[in-house]
Scaffold this motif. Sequence first.
Motif, short mmCIF file in Angstrom:
data_model
loop_
_atom_site.label_atom_id
_atom_site.label_comp_id
_atom_site.label_asym_id
_atom_site.label_seq_id
_atom_site.Cartn_x
_atom_site.Cartn_y
_atom_site.Cartn_z
N THR A 1 22.13 69.56 -43.65
CA THR A 1 21.87 68.35 -43.47
C THR A 1 22.28 67.58 -43.81
O THR A 1 23.02 66.51 -42.87
N PRO A 2 23.75 67.43 -44.71
CA PRO A 2 24.84 66.48 -45.20
C PRO A 2 26.07 66.86 -43.87
O PRO A 2 26.12 65.66 -43.94
N ASN A 3 25.94 67.88 -43.54
CA ASN A 3 27.18 67.93 -42.64
C ASN A 3 26.88 67.33 -41.53
O ASN A 3 27.20 66.27 -40.77
N MET A 4 25.39 66.81 -40.91
CA MET A 4 25.37 66.42 -39.43
C MET A 4 24.78 64.65 -40.16
O MET A 4 25.27 64.02 -39.23
N LEU A 5 24.56 64.13 -40.88
CA LEU A 5 24.15 62.67 -41.63
C LEU A 5 25.69 61.98 -41.28
O LEU A 5 25.59 61.22 -41.01
N VAL A 6 26.96 62.73 -41.90
CA VAL A 6 28.10 62.64 -41.62
C VAL A 6 28.89 62.36 -40.30
O VAL A 6 29.25 61.72 -39.60
N ASN A 7 28.36 63.75 -39.26
CA ASN A 7 28.75 63.65 -37.80
C ASN A 7 27.95 62.10 -37.56
O ASN A 7 28.42 62.35 -36.20
N PHE A 8 26.60 61.48 -37.76
CA PHE A 8 26.02 60.52 -36.80
C PHE A 8 26.64 59.54 -37.41
O PHE A 8 26.88 58.65 -36.08
N LEU A 9 27.73 59.40 -38.42
CA LEU A 9 28.74 58.24 -39.06
C LEU A 9 30.23 58.32 -37.85
O LEU A 9 30.57 57.64 -38.26
N VAL A 10 31.08 59.47 -37.42
CA VAL A 10 31.75 59.49 -37.26
C VAL A 10 32.29 60.36 -35.76
O VAL A 10 30.56 60.29 -35.23
N GLU A 11 33.05 59.21 -35.19
CA GLU A 11 33.10 59.99 -33.93
C GLU A 11 33.17 61.20 -33.91
O GLU A 11 32.60 62.19 -32.31
N ARG A 12 34.73 61.80 -34.30
CA ARG A 12 34.78 63.34 -33.91
C ARG A 12 34.65 63.93 -35.12
O ARG A 12 34.99 63.89 -36.52
N HIS A 13 33.40 65.02 -35.90
CA HIS A 13 33.44 65.45 -36.82
C HIS A 13 34.19 67.06 -37.26
O HIS A 13 33.49 67.35 -35.86
N THR A 14 34.77 66.62 -37.43
CA THR A 14 35.91 68.38 -37.45
C THR A 14 35.24 69.76 -38.86
O THR A 14 34.30 68.99 -39.76
N ILE A 15 35.17 70.44 -38.97
CA ILE A 15 34.73 71.67 -40.06
C ILE A 15 36.07 72.38 -39.84
O ILE A 15 36.33 73.30 -38.97
N SER A 16 35.92 72.88 -40.96
CA SER A 16 37.83 74.02 -41.28
C SER A 16 36.86 75.76 -41.03
O SER A 16 35.98 75.11 -40.87
N TYR A 17 38.19 75.89 -40.05
CA TYR A 17 37.42 77.51 -40.32
C TYR A 17 36.60 78.41 -41.12
O TYR A 17 35.51 78.92 -41.10
N LEU A 18 37.29 77.88 -42.44
CA LEU A 18 36.74 78.72 -43.56
C LEU A 18 35.42 78.13 -44.38
O LEU A 18 34.58 78.89 -43.37
N GLY A 19 34.78 76.46 -43.59
CA GLY A 19 33.77 75.90 -43.74
C GLY A 19 32.52 76.03 -43.12
O GLY A 19 32.02 76.41 -43.51
N CYS A 20 33.45 76.24 -41.31
CA CYS A 20 32.31 76.69 -40.20
C CYS A 20 31.38 78.31 -40.90
O CYS A 20 30.41 78.57 -40.96
N ASP A 21 32.52 79.40 -41.61
CA ASP A 21 31.88 80.63 -42.16
C ASP A 21 30.99 80.46 -43.65
O ASP A 21 29.81 81.04 -43.02
#
Length: 316
Positions: free
Chosen positions: A82-102
């Motif tokens: 949820t926190p990641n999704m909330l950030v995604n609503f506020l930015v045009e391009r939301h990235t997540i690192s390789y390790l963060g994705c895992d």
Amino acid sequence: MDDSLLVWNRTVVTEFILLGLTDDAVLRVILFMVILCIYLVTISGNLSTIILIRVSSQLHHPMYFFLSHLAFADMVFSSTVTPNMLVNFLVERHTISYLGCDIQLSSTAFFGAVECFLLAAMAYDRFVAICNPLLYSTKISTKVCVQLLVVAYVGSFLNASSFTLSFFLLFFCGPNKVNHFFCDFAPLIELSCGDVSALTVVSTFSAGSIIVFTMIVIAVSYIYILITILKMHTTDSSQKAISTCTSHLTAVTLFYGTIMFIYVMPKSFFSTDQNKVVSVFYMVVIPMLNPLIYSLRNSEIKGALKRKLGRKMFSY
């Protein structure tokens, strides 16, 4: 071309872009406000459930022991995405690192499995309480509860490990846009290069075996519960037995109904956007609903809450 150079070129992706739920700017603002409210209710509701169970001596029973761990799993499960999704609503391009994705993938796999095991343990608890009440104290002792909890966490750890291993064995050589609001395994598979059939089988078997096993435990428990209720001679006894199972059955229906839609139904039955919507319900809404379901449908929790509130008001 040298094989080592080929492998190097296939692992150039160091981050992923989460496409999220929608590109519509207005809708993103609306969804941000709605999901933020849901998340705040989720944290406060589940945290309140845990605290109430801990401080209320009348709730120190196996059923509420499992419920407190379910509330904890709900709270962390929602917090992984949820926190990641909330950030995604506020930015045009939301990235997540390789390790963060895992980490996100393995966390959702872990706590999703924990919920399955806990719901099965709670069904077994209701089965013993209704079908074998005289043996309840021995069959659902503190030692048995701890053992069931250990099984839940160990089994969930193994499930998460299978997804982590599969993730690190995937090769990403091209697009890095994940068509989801979190690092789910299915869209990651679509981005990977080479043959991924073996990895898909491993992860599917791991998650599928947990879902099937826990569903069997729940189904068998409630079949015996139903048979026992039908044999009861008094209406009061049957109504009391049904009332103790209603909240749990509601939670089971919501949880397994959504995961069956996401992970069992053929992909041709629904679109990617529909999958995202159901995933929001599964990972964001249900963790909010569980404490509400148990507090509204359970007389003991409502009684404990009234007593605590009454004492607090009286102290003032």
